[in-house]
Each structure stands twice: as C-alpha cells, then as structure tokens.
Design a protein around this motif. Structure first.
Motif, short mmCIF file in Angstrom:
data_model
loop_
_atom_site.label_atom_id
_atom_site.label_comp_id
_atom_site.label_asym_id
_atom_site.label_seq_id
_atom_site.Cartn_x
_atom_site.Cartn_y
_atom_site.Cartn_z
N GLY A 8 0.82 -1.21 0.00
CA GLY A 8 0.00 0.00 0.00
C GLY A 8 0.85 1.25 0.00
N GLY A 9 0.82 1.98 -1.08
CA GLY A 9 1.61 3.21 -1.17
C GLY A 9 0.70 4.43 -1.19
N GLY A 10 1.27 5.59 -0.99
CA GLY A 10 0.51 6.83 -0.98
C GLY A 10 -0.07 7.18 -2.35
N THR A 11 0.59 6.73 -3.41
CA THR A 11 0.05 7.04 -4.75
C THR A 11 -0.58 5.84 -5.42
OG1 THR A 11 2.28 6.80 -5.63
CG2 THR A 11 1.53 9.02 -5.28
N LYS A 12 -0.02 4.63 -5.16
CA LYS A 12 -0.65 3.45 -5.75
C LYS A 12 -0.63 2.25 -4.81
CE LYS A 12 3.17 1.36 -8.36
NZ LYS A 12 4.43 2.06 -8.14
N MET A 13 -1.58 1.38 -5.07
CA MET A 13 -1.65 0.12 -4.34
C MET A 13 -1.23 -0.98 -5.32
SD MET A 13 -3.09 0.67 -1.33
CE MET A 13 -3.89 2.03 -0.51
N GLY A 130 13.13 7.45 -1.90
CA GLY A 130 12.20 7.74 -2.98
C GLY A 130 11.49 9.05 -2.67
N THR A 131 10.16 9.04 -2.76
CA THR A 131 9.38 10.23 -2.41
C THR A 131 9.64 10.58 -0.95
OG1 THR A 131 7.71 9.48 -3.96
CG2 THR A 131 7.06 11.19 -2.41
N GLY A 132 9.75 9.55 -0.13
CA GLY A 132 10.19 9.72 1.25
C GLY A 132 11.42 8.84 1.45
N ILE A 133 11.91 8.82 2.68
CA ILE A 133 12.96 7.87 3.02
C ILE A 133 12.45 7.05 4.19
CG2 ILE A 133 15.33 7.57 3.86
CD1 ILE A 133 16.16 10.01 2.32
N GLY A 134 12.59 5.74 4.09
CA GLY A 134 12.13 4.87 5.17
C GLY A 134 13.13 3.75 5.37
N ALA A 135 13.14 3.21 6.57
CA ALA A 135 14.06 2.10 6.85
C ALA A 135 13.29 0.95 7.50
CB ALA A 135 15.17 2.57 7.78
N GLY A 136 13.41 -0.22 6.91
CA GLY A 136 12.87 -1.44 7.51
C GLY A 136 14.02 -2.16 8.18
N VAL A 137 13.81 -2.53 9.43
CA VAL A 137 14.92 -3.07 10.21
C VAL A 137 14.60 -4.48 10.68
CG1 VAL A 137 16.36 -2.70 12.25
CG2 VAL A 137 15.45 -0.73 11.00
N ILE A 138 15.52 -5.40 10.41
CA ILE A 138 15.37 -6.76 10.90
C ILE A 138 16.46 -7.03 11.92
CG2 ILE A 138 15.41 -9.21 10.25
CD1 ILE A 138 13.94 -8.48 7.78
N VAL A 139 16.04 -7.37 13.12
CA VAL A 139 16.97 -7.64 14.21
C VAL A 139 16.71 -9.05 14.70
CG1 VAL A 139 17.64 -6.99 16.56
CG2 VAL A 139 17.06 -5.22 14.91
N ASP A 140 17.77 -9.85 14.71
CA ASP A 140 17.66 -11.22 15.17
C ASP A 140 16.51 -11.96 14.47
OD1 ASP A 140 18.84 -13.15 16.57
OD2 ASP A 140 17.96 -12.66 18.52
N GLY A 141 16.39 -11.72 13.18
CA GLY A 141 15.40 -12.43 12.37
C GLY A 141 13.98 -11.88 12.44
N LYS A 142 13.78 -10.83 13.23
CA LYS A 142 12.42 -10.28 13.36
C LYS A 142 12.40 -8.81 12.97
CE LYS A 142 10.42 -13.09 16.99
NZ LYS A 142 11.02 -13.34 18.31
N MET A 143 11.28 -8.38 12.41
CA MET A 143 11.15 -6.97 12.09
C MET A 143 11.07 -6.17 13.38
SD MET A 143 8.68 -7.30 8.88
CE MET A 143 7.86 -8.63 9.72
N MET A 179 16.54 16.26 3.40
CA MET A 179 17.71 16.64 2.62
C MET A 179 17.98 15.73 1.43
SD MET A 179 18.58 19.32 4.00
CE MET A 179 20.17 20.10 4.23
N ALA A 180 17.52 14.47 1.49
CA ALA A 180 18.00 13.50 0.49
C ALA A 180 16.91 12.75 -0.26
CB ALA A 180 18.94 12.50 1.18
N SER A 181 15.63 13.02 0.03
CA SER A 181 14.57 12.33 -0.72
C SER A 181 14.53 12.87 -2.16
CB SER A 181 13.21 12.60 -0.05
OG SER A 181 12.91 13.98 -0.11
N GLY A 182 13.81 12.16 -3.02
CA GLY A 182 13.66 12.63 -4.41
C GLY A 182 13.14 14.06 -4.47
N PRO A 183 12.03 14.38 -3.77
CA PRO A 183 11.52 15.75 -3.81
C PRO A 183 12.52 16.78 -3.28
CG PRO A 183 9.83 14.26 -3.02
CD PRO A 183 11.09 13.45 -3.12
N GLY A 230 14.51 2.10 -3.73
CA GLY A 230 13.75 3.34 -3.98
C GLY A 230 14.19 4.00 -5.27
N GLY A 231 13.33 4.88 -5.77
CA GLY A 231 13.53 5.49 -7.09
C GLY A 231 14.86 6.20 -7.24
N VAL A 232 15.31 6.91 -6.21
CA VAL A 232 16.55 7.68 -6.35
C VAL A 232 17.75 6.76 -6.58
CG1 VAL A 232 18.11 9.27 -5.14
CG2 VAL A 232 15.64 9.62 -4.99
N MET A 233 17.67 5.55 -6.05
CA MET A 233 18.78 4.61 -6.22
C MET A 233 18.86 4.03 -7.63
SD MET A 233 20.69 4.67 -3.73
CE MET A 233 20.37 6.15 -2.83
#
Ligand code: ADP
Ligand code: ZN
Length: 292
Positions: A8-13, A130-143, A179-183, A230-233
């Motif tokens: 689920g994204g802010g512009t498209k699903m 991308g439009t924003g910057i987000g980080a998904g973190v997995i620690v010891d096998g769990k989100m 400072m570093a998102s696409g926008p 993400g898009g910028v990458m």
C-alpha cells in the motif's frame, strides 16, 4: 499455495498473488484514492483470486502495537482520508482469512531477507530513498517494532557546510528525508532527479547525507548488510559514492569483515523491484502459519 500481497503506497496500491516459493503469479496496480473508493476494489481482487491469506505492507505511520485499540490502523498521515483508517480489521472482516500487517519498508526488508540479498542474515536494514525515506529493520530475524516502528528517514543529519537548502520535511526541515529524498533533490536543484544524472555535485551531496544516515544506523543497530532501494537509487552510480562516504565517516572505528567488503555490505535490492510485494506475501504466509 495462493497468498495475497498488498503493497500500500501513498500514490498506488500494488496487489498480487504469490506462492510459497516467492513467485509472483498475478499482479495489478490501482491508484490510491480514498478508502471508500479503493478498499472495495482491493477486497474484490483478493476474493476473486481466492487467496488463503493476505500480507499487507502499508505506507506509514501505521500502528503495530498489538495492545493498542488502534492496532492495524494507519496513523498520523498527511493523507487525511486514510488517517486512523483500520486497514487490517477491514480486510480481516471482509475476507475472513489470516492477515499479516506491517510497514511497506519492513515488508521490503523481509522480502530481501526471505528470498533476496539478505537471506540467511539475522540483522539487516532495507532503506528506500524515494518520495520519502524509510528504513525497515530486521533484528535477530524479526522486524523491529517498538512503541510504533523505526522512522529511519527522519533521523537528523548535519548539513553540509556549503548547502544552504532549508530541507523538505514539514516536521524537521533538515532531517535525512528533508535533505536527500527525491523531492528534496528536485527542489534544491530545480530539476527532476533523473535529469541530474551527470551533475557530480548533486550525487556527492546525496551521498554525504545518505552516508550519514547509514553510519548512524550502523552504529546503533550493527546490521550485517544494508540494502538501498527506492527510485533515487536508480542512479546506481551514487552507490559507490555512498560506500566511500560511509567508510570515510566510520573512519576505521569499526573494523569488521563486512565493512572491509563494502561492495557486499551496502548493496542494491536483488528481487527486480518485487522485494516489497514478496515481503508482503511472507507476512501473509506467517499469518497463515500463526493461525494454524
Ligand atoms: P515512492 O517512494 O513514491 O514509493 P519511488 O521509490 O519510485 O516511489 O520514488 C520516487 C522518487 O524517486 C521521485 O522523487 C523521483 O524523483 C525519484 N526517482 C525516480 N526515478 C528516478 C531516477 N531514475 N533517478 C533519480 N531519481 C528517480
Ligand atoms: Zn523529518
């Protein structure tokens, strides 16, 4: 096995059906409008596709504290139509199947950790720029969850001495996302990011900020590998600048095999832009297992 996956994204699903081997069997995408318009379409798709379970990775903030009465709702988002909308409960009610729920970036981290470039590692981070910057973190096998979930895009960064840009984040101005998102790139330089490919100064500055974010996350969470999506990458040439800046800022303080093999430490995603949707499928598989 037919597992439903919803990114689920802010512009498209993005809606898909996957199997237990990480294969995408069907995939469609619809614009994100209001819940009244978009939810019935998504529910109809998953019913028609006869999925056994559903996994959802949703744009944040989302409420992941299972004790909260708002568990499974969208949180304080500027997309007002979705604010406090009970995404998880509405799907559960309509489909009557096990449903897993997490953030979109945690799902991407899980996709890579299950079938991709961080498979076999217990501690990894997936960052989207991308439009924003987000980080998904997995620690010891769990989100990693907490009172909510990490908001790795909003960590504060030191402005470059020559950078007068005020920052794009409405909350913090000059945070990493600001400072570093696409926008942010587009507002600072007055052009679309993809039109700036050959401007060395653009990508040196981008690397300066992204590397600060990575260094903070390395120091705090000690990931075994970091994936940058993400898009910028899509400007893949920035990867080497980011690797160099990261090493420069770590300044040999951490001396591990991982950091000495930086090309395999800071990497691009490996699942052809399916990391998010496949991570959602894994959330659905886990919900199914938990329900048995
Ligand atoms: P979202 O974050 O909205 O899910 P993306 O990850 O595709 O979607 O990010 C969109 C952002 O990425 C836009 O700000 C856009 O400028 C930037 N972007 C997309 N493609 C490129 C590209 N080829 N080079 C640089 N920036 C890009
Ligand atoms: Zn911010």
């Amino acid at each position: 096995m037919r597992i439903g996956a919803l990114e689920g994204g802010g512009t498209k699903m993005v809606l898909a059906v996957c199997n237990e081997n990480g294969e995408v069997l069907d995939r469609v995408s619809i614009p994100t409008e209001t819940p009244e318009i978009t939810m019935p379409k998504m529910i109809a798709y998953f019913k028609e596709q006869q999925v056994e379970a559903l996994g959802i990775g949703f744009f944040g903030p989302v409420i992941l504290n299972e004790q909260s009465p708002k568990y499974g709702c969208v949180g304080n988002t500027p997309k007002l139509a979705w604010k406090w909308y009970p995404v998880l409960d509405e799907f559960k009610k309509a489909l009557q199947i096990p449903v897993g729920f997490d953030t979109d970036v945690n799902a991407a981290a899980l996709g890579e950790a299950t079938w991709g470039i961080t498979k076999g590692l217990k501690n990894s981070i997936y960052i989207t720029v991308g439009t924003g910057i987000g980080a998904g973190v997995i620690v010891d096998g769990k989100m990693l969850h907490g009172m909510q979930h990490p908001e790795g895009g909003h960590i504060l960064v030191a402005p470059h001495p020559n950078d007068t840009y005020k920052g794009k984040c409405p909350y913090h101005g000059r945070c990493l996302e600001g400072m570093a998102s696409g926008p942010a790139i587009e507002e600072r330089w007055g052009k679309k990011a993809y039109e700036l490919s050959d401007k060395k100064e653009v990508w040196e500055l981008e690397a300066y900020y992204v590397a600060q974010g990575l260094v903070d996350m390395i120091m705090l969470l000690s990931p075994e590998r970091i994936v940058l999506g993400g898009g910028v990458m899509h400007q893949t040439h920035v990867m080497d600048l980011i690797r160099k800046e990261t090493l420069r800022m770590v300044n040999k303080y951490i001396d591990t095999e991982e950091l000495s093999d930086i090309e395999n430490y800071i990497v691009l995603p490996s699942l052809n832009d399916n990391q998010g949707i496949l991570g959602c499928a894994k959330l659905g598989m886990d919900a199914l297992t938990a329900a048995k």
